[in-house]
Design a protein around this motif. Structure first.
Motif, PDB file in Angstrom:
ATOM      1  N   GLU A 106      -5.170   0.980  -8.369  1.00 27.64           N
ATOM      2  CA  GLU A 106      -5.692   1.446  -9.657  1.00 27.64           C
ATOM      3  C   GLU A 106      -7.130   0.981  -9.864  1.00 27.64           C
ATOM      4  N   ASP A 107      -7.425  -0.250  -9.463  1.00 24.93           N
ATOM      5  CA  ASP A 107      -8.795  -0.767  -9.600  1.00 24.93           C
ATOM      6  C   ASP A 107      -9.777   0.059  -8.785  1.00 24.93           C
ATOM      7  N   ILE A 108      -9.352   0.477  -7.585  1.00 27.92           N
ATOM      8  CA  ILE A 108     -10.229   1.296  -6.742  1.00 27.92           C
ATOM      9  C   ILE A 108     -10.425   2.674  -7.351  1.00 27.92           C
ATOM     10  N   ASN A 109      -9.321   3.263  -7.829  1.00 30.32           N
ATOM     11  CA  ASN A 109      -9.420   4.611  -8.404  1.00 30.32           C
ATOM     12  C   ASN A 109     -10.321   4.657  -9.631  1.00 30.32           C
ATOM     13  N   TYR A 110     -10.359   3.567 -10.386  1.00 29.69           N
ATOM     14  CA  TYR A 110     -11.191   3.529 -11.594  1.00 29.69           C
ATOM     15  C   TYR A 110     -12.564   2.914 -11.337  1.00 29.69           C
ATOM     16  N   GLY A 111     -12.870   2.620 -10.080  1.00 27.29           N
ATOM     17  CA  GLY A 111     -14.192   2.126  -9.751  1.00 27.29           C
ATOM     18  C   GLY A 111     -14.427   0.669 -10.075  1.00 27.29           C
ATOM     19  N   ARG A 112     -13.370  -0.067 -10.422  1.00 26.79           N
ATOM     20  CA  ARG A 112     -13.536  -1.496 -10.732  1.00 26.79           C
ATOM     21  C   ARG A 112     -13.701  -2.330  -9.471  1.00 26.79           C
ATOM     22  N   LEU A 113     -13.146  -1.839  -8.357  1.00 27.02           N
ATOM     23  CA  LEU A 113     -13.278  -2.514  -7.073  1.00 27.02           C
ATOM     24  C   LEU A 113     -13.681  -1.495  -6.012  1.00 27.02           C
ATOM     25  N   VAL A 114     -14.317  -1.992  -4.970  1.00 26.42           N
ATOM     26  CA  VAL A 114     -14.805  -1.133  -3.882  1.00 26.42           C
ATOM     27  C   VAL A 114     -14.067  -1.504  -2.598  1.00 26.42           C
ATOM     28  N   PRO A 115     -13.456  -0.535  -1.910  1.00 24.90           N
ATOM     29  CA  PRO A 115     -12.820  -0.823  -0.615  1.00 24.90           C
ATOM     30  C   PRO A 115     -13.881  -0.990   0.466  1.00 24.90           C
ATOM     31  N   LEU A 116     -13.686  -1.957   1.337  1.00 28.90           N
ATOM     32  CA  LEU A 116     -14.676  -2.273   2.364  1.00 28.90           C
ATOM     33  C   LEU A 116     -14.067  -2.173   3.762  1.00 28.90           C
ATOM     34  N   LEU A 117     -14.905  -1.824   4.741  1.00 31.61           N
ATOM     35  CA  LEU A 117     -14.541  -1.866   6.159  1.00 31.61           C
ATOM     36  C   LEU A 117     -13.265  -1.098   6.470  1.00 31.61           C
ATOM     37  N   ILE A 118     -13.054   0.031   5.792  1.00 32.76           N
ATOM     38  CA  ILE A 118     -11.831   0.807   5.957  1.00 32.76           C
ATOM     39  C   ILE A 118     -11.629   1.243   7.399  1.00 32.76           C
ATOM     40  N   ASP A 119     -12.701   1.602   8.078  1.00 37.16           N
ATOM     41  CA  ASP A 119     -12.585   2.070   9.467  1.00 37.16           C
ATOM     42  C   ASP A 119     -12.114   0.967  10.405  1.00 37.16           C
ATOM     43  N   TYR A 120     -12.169  -0.274   9.968  1.00 29.14           N
ATOM     44  CA  TYR A 120     -11.779  -1.399  10.819  1.00 29.14           C
ATOM     45  C   TYR A 120     -10.444  -2.051  10.383  1.00 29.14           C
ATOM     46  N   CYS A 121      -9.840  -1.523   9.324  1.00 34.57           N
ATOM     47  CA  CYS A 121      -8.609  -2.138   8.830  1.00 34.57           C
ATOM     48  C   CYS A 121      -7.456  -1.910   9.798  1.00 34.57           C
ATOM     49  N   PRO A 122      -6.587  -2.901   9.956  1.00 41.09           N
ATOM     50  CA  PRO A 122      -5.449  -2.762  10.863  1.00 41.09           C
ATOM     51  C   PRO A 122      -4.496  -1.666  10.401  1.00 41.09           C
ATOM     52  N   PRO A 123      -3.583  -1.228  11.285  1.00 42.00           N
ATOM     53  CA  PRO A 123      -2.588  -0.224  10.897  1.00 42.00           C
ATOM     54  C   PRO A 123      -1.720  -0.711   9.740  1.00 42.00           C
ATOM     55  N   ASN A 124      -1.102   0.241   9.072  1.00 34.51           N
ATOM     56  CA  ASN A 124      -0.249  -0.092   7.945  1.00 34.51           C
ATOM     57  C   ASN A 124       0.947  -0.947   8.367  1.00 34.51           C
ATOM     58  N   VAL A 125       1.444  -1.739   7.426  1.00 31.39           N
ATOM     59  CA  VAL A 125       2.680  -2.501   7.645  1.00 31.39           C
ATOM     60  C   VAL A 125       3.743  -1.963   6.697  1.00 31.39           C
ATOM     61  N   ASP A 126       4.992  -2.100   7.099  1.00 33.66           N
ATOM     62  CA  ASP A 126       6.087  -1.563   6.296  1.00 33.66           C
ATOM     63  C   ASP A 126       6.330  -2.401   5.053  1.00 33.66           C
ATOM     64  N   LEU A 127       6.691  -1.728   3.985  1.00 35.81           N
ATOM     65  CA  LEU A 127       7.242  -2.371   2.795  1.00 35.81           C
ATOM     66  C   LEU A 127       8.731  -2.058   2.802  1.00 35.81           C
ATOM     67  N   GLN A 128       9.567  -3.080   2.653  1.00 33.86           N
ATOM     68  CA  GLN A 128      10.997  -2.874   2.784  1.00 33.86           C
ATOM     69  C   GLN A 128      11.799  -3.803   1.890  1.00 33.86           C
ATOM     70  N   LEU A 129      13.011  -3.379   1.602  1.00 33.92           N
ATOM     71  CA  LEU A 129      13.987  -4.240   0.950  1.00 33.92           C
ATOM     72  C   LEU A 129      14.785  -4.930   2.042  1.00 33.92           C
ATOM     73  N   VAL A 130      15.022  -6.229   1.857  1.00 30.69           N
ATOM     74  CA  VAL A 130      15.737  -7.026   2.850  1.00 30.69           C
ATOM     75  C   VAL A 130      16.953  -7.653   2.186  1.00 30.69           C
TER      76      VAL A 130
END
Length: 313
Positions: A248-272
């Motif tokens: 939400e902060d990124i969508n409203y311009g409150r924060l800026v995403p950086l180095l997106i091209d270098y970010c690692p692959p996604n990790v799973d979110l799961q219930l355990v």
């Protein structure tokens, strides 16, 4: 083997009424159909279950043994049906849930609020921690976790995926510049999420399909992810955050995403879940509820403008 529970009920009713025709009429079956079903039962078990007389039917010795088996089966099914019906009517009891701090505060707690409104007989203990806890030892029913599991005995339900991204405020970027490469972080104030004395000062990126580990440093560290987010919003430095936590902060311009091209692959979110033979209905029902809620919230990741807003023109 006996193929239908209805055959067991017919058999037991014949015993209770002492008459095949009376039992057939009682359960809404014709005497002819009841006679055919009884004959099929006797062929199935390989023995005669009744001694037939003109007026009444009496159990054989094998029939008496079969009656005990049939009664136990029918009683168990009745108890099971009653228990399920009761659980469907109202869920009762306590459920203990653990989740990462930011995810717990921003998403899990509101979802639990809605669940409790719909199920007033349930109480919930939410433990928000970024530490990995032993589910069995701590009595945890559901854990919400990111990434791979070390304990293969645990049961999981995957919800979605998540990306960790460096972020900073527009004010910070204006003052100190935009890092074009992970190596540029060496000249930036990188705020760290610490845990048990470990500052977690190595951030992992990917370049040319290979891992790139960058040692970072800064003037601030904390074990609270929300504090880290607040510092970033206040322009204190760069933080590595879950995309869920700052979408939400990124969508409203409150924060800026950086180095997106270098970010690692996604990790799973799961219930355990702990390795139980059968989960209680209340736990299954809450797990279903959380899964639906989190899958809806997962759409926030699809809306993130991962290209910094000042480069979007």
């Amino acid at each position: 083997m006996i193929e239908k529970v209805s055959d067991l009920r017919l058999f037991k009713r014949i015993v209770e009424l002492g008459s095949l025709s009376a039992a057939a009429g009682d359960i809404g079956m014709s005497p002819g159909s009841a006679s055919i079903r009884l004959a099929a039962m006797e062929r199935s078990v390989g023995t005669i279950l009744f001694r037939r007389t003109t007026r009444q039917m009496h159990l054989t010795t094998a029939g008496e043994e079969f009656l005990e088996v049939a009664t136990n089966i029918l009683n168990d099914l009745s108890a099971f049906d009653e228990n399920i019906s009761r659980e469907k009517r109202e869920l009762v009891g306590g459920i203990k849930v653990t989740a990462p701090v930011d995810l717990g505060r921003n998403y899990i707690a509101p979802s639990l609020d809605r669940f409790l409104v719909e199920n007033p007989g349930i109480s919930v203990d939410l433990v928000c921690t970024d530490q990995i806890t032993d589910l069995t030892q701590r009595g945890i029913d559901i854990a919400v976790r990111y990434g791979a599991l070390m304990d293969s005995s645990l049961r999981i339900r995957r919800i979605s995926s998540n990306k960790r991204i460096p972020i900073a405020s527009p004010d910070y970027i204006e003052k100190f510049g935009y890092p074009a490469h992970p190596k540029d972080l060496a000249r930036h104030d990188c705020m760290l999420l610490s845990s048990l004395g470990d500052k977690n000062d190595t951030w992992i990126f990917v370049e040319h399909s290979k891992a790139l580990a960058m040692r970072v440093s800064g003037s601030r560290s904390t074990n609270d992810g929300e504090v880290l987010r607040r510092w970033a919003l206040d322009g204190k430095g760069i933080a590595l955050k879950s995309a869920w936590d700052v979408a939400e902060d990124i969508n409203y311009g409150r924060l800026v995403p950086l180095l997106i091209d270098y970010c690692p692959p996604n990790v799973d979110l799961q219930l355990v879940f702990p390795p139980l033979a059968r989960q209680p209905t209340k736990v299954r029902r809450l797990a279903d509820y959380l899964t639906r809620d989190l899958k809806v919230l997962d759409k926030c990741l699809e809306t993130i403008n991962l290209k910094p807003h000042y480069l979007s023109a």
